[in-house]
Each structure stands twice: as structure tokens, then as C-alpha cells.
Design an enzyme around this catalytic site. Sequence first.
Site, short mmCIF file in Angstrom:
data_model
loop_
_atom_site.label_atom_id
_atom_site.label_comp_id
_atom_site.label_asym_id
_atom_site.label_seq_id
_atom_site.Cartn_x
_atom_site.Cartn_y
_atom_site.Cartn_z
CG ASP A 122 -1.99 -1.11 1.16
OD1 ASP A 122 -1.94 -1.94 0.24
OD2 ASP A 122 -2.85 -1.16 2.07
CG ASP A 159 -6.54 -0.02 1.15
OD1 ASP A 159 -6.78 -1.21 1.43
OD2 ASP A 159 -6.97 0.94 1.83
CG HIS A 200 -8.66 5.10 2.63
ND1 HIS A 200 -9.66 4.82 3.55
CD2 HIS A 200 -8.02 3.92 2.43
CE1 HIS A 200 -9.60 3.54 3.89
NE2 HIS A 200 -8.62 2.96 3.22
CB CYS A 255 -2.13 -2.82 5.18
SG CYS A 255 -3.85 -2.26 4.99
CE LYS A 277 -3.94 -4.39 1.19
NZ LYS A 277 -4.67 -3.31 1.88
#
Length: 242
Positions: A47, A85, A120, A190, A145
Site C-alpha cells: 500500500d 488498497d 481513501h 496492512c 484488496k
Amino acid sequence: MNAIPREALSKAVTGTGSGATAARGLPVDGFGAAIKPDAKCALIVVDVQNGFVTGGALPVKEGEAVVPVINKLAERFENIVVTQDWHTPGHASFASTHSGKKPFETTELSYGTQVLWPDHCVQGTEDAALHKGLLLPTAQIIIRKGFHKEIDSYSAFYEADHTTATGLAGYLTQRNIERLFITGLATDFCVAWTALDARRAGFEVYVVEDATRAIDMNGSLAAAWEQMSANGVKRIQSSDLA
Ligand code: VGL
Ligand code: ZN
């Protein structure tokens, strides 16, 4: 999948010839870097997106500082996995989706307690794009994901319902990759969830601390390190890699 035997770890370690080094899988002396990535190792870059650095929707303090560290590490890896993300608009993890809720409060979802975040990394937006400074020429796959509207996914392996797989474990297994070096954002969300799920899936797991930065809310960073350590995740620095 069974846990990788401890002996397997020593195969990732070269250098000083110290028995103690090989057994623990960590450099223990002043003879320089001891861990030399091979074909069974992968660098996991979690991420590193505009949304998580300064100016993003959910900025992690000093998030952009991981970029040069990761670029330098990337030169040593022939296998690199990047994660992103990648939320729907109106995602269940967004505070704005739940009336009366503010970011950083929690709510109960079908799979348990969910921290609520500012909107976000919405699919296709600049906030969700990878940081432009990343230089990862050998990266081979991007795992996205958090794209199921009703389920968050901190982990790159399993979504927050602990049931829905992303496919990453299968990919790594079929590529004969056994050892993962995890970097990116955020250490306490994460990165930690990815590291813990990687252990559950039987991988040998290192988190490269100086290649991560944390959100650190309500003691979450200390708790994450404690949990990772209790589950056999090794905490190293980028200087520990040859
Ligand atoms: C993350 C909170 C929400 C992360 C992603 O990348 O650590 N944290 N979504
Ligand atoms: Zn998210």
C-alpha cells in the site's frame, strides 16, 4: 500448508558463517549484512499509495520516507509483489458510509469490529495510485484488496472476514516462494495483518522496520509488534539485507 521448518530459514542466510546467525536467521555481529535474498524470497510492498502519504486522504506520518528505502531493497529481489488498497465508493470501512460516525471511530460489521476511516484509495482515483517515486522494475504482480463493498481487507492474503482469500498465498506457493520481506504502509494495519496471515499460511516472514511507517492510534503500533513477534514474525532493518 504446514509451517516452514526452522532449518529452511538458514538457507536465506549467508555471510558470517556464525552458527548463531544461521540458527536465528538474523545478523548477530558486526560483519555486515547477513541476509541475502534468493529465488525463494519475495519483497512485499504494501500500500505505498498516494492516499497514505503526505497530502493523501489517510496520511501516515512520514509515509513517503519508505519509498527510497524500498527502492534500494528492490535492487536485491528478483520477486516483488505490490499491494494496493482498492476500495469501492461508499465502502463499509469509510466513516462517511455510516450515519453519525466520524473517522477513527469504530462500528460493528458482520465480521466484527471495524475501524472507520476517511474515504481513501477509491478505485481508479489519484489517491489510490501507487506513489510515483516507487522504482520496482522486477515487480511481477499487483494484488488489489478491499474491493468488496461490505468487507475491508488490511491483509494481502485474507479479507477482514478471515474467509475471503485474495489468491496471494496460492500465487506465492505456485511460484515456490517461501520467505517474505514485508515493507510499506501502515506498519500497524496492512503490514501487520499481512505478516500475520503470511505466518498462518506457513511462510517465513520478516518485516523490514525502517521500510514501514505506522498510523499508531491507541497503542496500535506496540500491539502490532507484540502480536507479530508472538507469531514468529522477524523484525529486521533494511541494513540487515545483503
Ligand atoms: C490501511 C487503514 C485503512 C493500510 C488501509 O494500508 O494500513 N489502513 N486502509
Ligand atoms: Zn483501506
